[in-house]
Enzyme design. Structure first.
Site, PDB file in Angstrom:
ATOM      1  N   PHE A 154       0.834  -1.244  -0.047  1.00 45.79           N
ATOM      2  CA  PHE A 154      -0.147   0.074   0.111  1.00 45.79           C
ATOM      3  C   PHE A 154       0.797   1.211  -0.069  1.00 45.79           C
ATOM      4  O   PHE A 154       2.095   1.138   0.317  1.00 45.79           O
ATOM      5  CB  PHE A 154      -0.908   0.089   1.137  1.00 45.79           C
ATOM      6  CG  PHE A 154      -0.305   0.077   2.496  1.00 45.79           C
ATOM      7  CD1 PHE A 154       0.082   1.419   3.133  1.00 45.79           C
ATOM      8  CD2 PHE A 154       0.190  -1.195   3.280  1.00 45.79           C
ATOM      9  CE1 PHE A 154       0.697   1.251   4.416  1.00 45.79           C
ATOM     10  CE2 PHE A 154       0.832  -1.121   4.454  1.00 45.79           C
ATOM     11  CZ  PHE A 154       1.026   0.415   4.853  1.00 45.79           C
ATOM     12  N   CYS A 155       0.117   2.458  -0.456  1.00 44.54           N
ATOM     13  CA  CYS A 155       0.961   3.690  -0.383  1.00 44.54           C
ATOM     14  C   CYS A 155      -0.250   4.818  -0.270  1.00 44.54           C
ATOM     15  O   CYS A 155      -1.290   4.528  -0.030  1.00 44.54           O
ATOM     16  CB  CYS A 155       2.043   3.577  -1.651  1.00 44.54           C
ATOM     17  SG  CYS A 155       0.754   3.614  -3.223  1.00 44.54           S
ATOM     18  N   THR A 156       0.238   5.999  -0.431  1.00 41.17           N
ATOM     19  CA  THR A 156      -0.807   6.991  -0.012  1.00 41.17           C
ATOM     20  C   THR A 156      -1.922   7.118  -1.146  1.00 41.17           C
ATOM     21  O   THR A 156      -2.996   7.055  -0.693  1.00 41.17           O
ATOM     22  CB  THR A 156       0.040   8.439  -0.302  1.00 41.17           C
ATOM     23  OG1 THR A 156       1.328   8.346   0.578  1.00 41.17           O
ATOM     24  CG2 THR A 156      -0.641   9.641   0.124  1.00 41.17           C
ATOM     25  N   ILE A 206      -3.996   4.699   0.715  1.00 39.72           N
ATOM     26  CA  ILE A 206      -4.465   4.903   2.237  1.00 39.72           C
ATOM     27  C   ILE A 206      -5.523   5.894   1.959  1.00 39.72           C
ATOM     28  O   ILE A 206      -6.553   5.789   2.993  1.00 39.72           O
ATOM     29  CB  ILE A 206      -3.287   5.689   2.673  1.00 39.72           C
ATOM     30  CG1 ILE A 206      -2.195   4.400   3.024  1.00 39.72           C
ATOM     31  CG2 ILE A 206      -3.693   5.794   4.252  1.00 39.72           C
ATOM     32  CD1 ILE A 206      -0.766   5.065   3.387  1.00 39.72           C
TER      33      ILE A 206
END
Length: 293
Positions: free
Chosen positions: A174-176, A203
Site C-alpha cells: 500500500f501507499c498514499t 491509504i
C-alpha cells in the site's frame, strides 16, 4: 472550501513537453494550484482549486489519447494548500529507476478498501508499506513492514536483500494514493512473486471509505501539501512541517527547545551547518513578509 484532486495515470505520453504549456496555462486561468508531473509514462500530481477549475483541468487531461479513463481522489481544504502551480517534466512520474517496470503491461491485483482488512489480517500475507520512512513515522497499518527507505529508488535494493524472508507468502502493498504500488507490484511480479496485491486507491481511499471504528489504520497519513497529514474521513491530522528537513512534526513538537520555525526541529537539529541555518532564517523572513509564493 477548495477541492483537492490527487491523480495519476499510466499511459504512453510521447510528447509531454508539448502538453506542458497548455496545461499550465489552463490551471493558472482556472485558479488551480499544485504540482503535476508529466513523463513519457503518464501523469501524476495533486492540485487544488475551485470546483469548476478542477473539473476543467481533469476534463482537459482526459481528452489526451489514452487518458480517457483517468481517475482521481478528492478531498477538501478550507485554505488553499499550495502556493503556486507547477507542471514539471521528468523521466518518470514516480521515480523507481527500473526501466523494465511497466504498470501498463502488468501489476498486482487491486483490493478494494472494503476488502483490505480481511487481506492484511490473513497470517499467510505479508504487508509492506512502500512509502518513505518519514511518512511511515506518523502512521501506517497495524503490523505492516517498514522497509526504512528514504526514497522509492531504494525499494528494489531493499527487496533484493529481504525477498527470501517472504518466500511462499502473499505480498500485500500500500501507499498514499496508489501510484507507488502500481510500480512496486509490477516490479515484484517481474521478480517472480506469484501473488501480489495492493490497496486500490491507496491509504486516502481507505481513510475515506472505511469507518473509523472498523479501521486497522493507526495515526495519520502524510500528504504533500500544506495540510501535511490527513486521518479518518480525510480530516486534517494536525501535523506541521519542518521547512528545514521537510519532515512532519506532531503539533506538540513545536514546543520543543530545538524547534525554530522554518529553521530546525528536533529531528534535524544536528544536520545542517550554520550557513544553512542562516539561509533558512532568511527564507523564513521572506515567507513571513509574503515574498515567497
Amino acid at each position: 472550501m477548495f477541492t483537492v484532486a490527487a491523480l495519476y495515470h499510466f499511459a504512453p505520453l510521447p510528447d509531454p513537453d508539448t502538453r506542458r504549456e497548455s496545461l499550465l496555462a489552463l490551471c493558472q486561468a482556472q485558479g488551480v494550484r499544485g504540482t503535476l508531473i508529466l513523463a513519457p509514462e503518464g501523469i501524476n500530481g495533486t492540485v487544488a482549486g475551485p470546483r469548476p477549475g478542477i473539473d476543467a483541468v481533469l476534463e482537459h487531461v482526459r481528452t489526451w489519447p489514452g487518458f480517457e479513463s483517468l481517475e482521481w481522489k478528492e478531498s477538501a481544504a478550507e485554505a488553499m494548500p499550495f502556493g503556486r502551480m507547477k507542471v514539471r517534466l521528468k523521466p518518470e512520474i514516480v521515480t523507481m529507476g527500473q526501466p523494465q517496470v511497466d504498470p501498463v503491461a502488468r501489476v498486482g491485483r487491486h483490493v478494494a478498501p472494503a476488502d483490505w482488512n480481511a487481506v492484511i489480517g490473513d497470517p499467510g500475507t505479508v504487508v509492506i508499506d512502500t512509502r518513505n520512512d518519514y511518512e511511515i513515522a506518523i502512521g501506517s497499518f497495524r503490523g505492516a513492514i517498514d522497509p526504512g527507505t528514504r526514497s522509492f529508488r531504494e525499494f528494489p535494493d531493499w527487496w533484493a536483500e529481504n525477498a527470501d524472508r517472504f518466500a511462499g507468502k502473499r505480498v500485500a502493498m500500500f501507499c498514499t494514493g496508489g501510484i507507488r504500488c502500481e510500480k512496486s507490484t509490477s516490479f515484484l511480479v517481474g521478480q517472480g512473486v506469484t501473488e501480489v496485491v495492493h490497496l486500490q486507491g491507496g491509504i486516502l481511499k481507505y481513510l475515506e471509505e472505511v469507518p473509523e471504528g472498523e479501521s486497522l489504520w493507526d495515526g495519520a497519513c502524510f500528504v504533500f501539501d500544506r495540510r501535511v497529514s490527513l486521518t479518518h474521513g480525510l480530516r486534517p491530522g494536525g501535523h506541521i512541517l519542518c521547512h528545514a528537513c521537510r519532515r512532519p512534526l506532531a503539533p506538540g513538537d513545536a514546543a520543543r527547545p530545538e524547534y525554530e520555525e522554518g529553521v530546525r526541529c528536533h529531528l534535524c537539529a544536528d544536520d545542517y551547518s550554520e550557513a544553512d541555518r542562516a539561509r533558512f532564517r532568511d527564507r523564513q523572513r521572506q515567507a513571513e513578509r509574503g515574498e515567497l509564493i
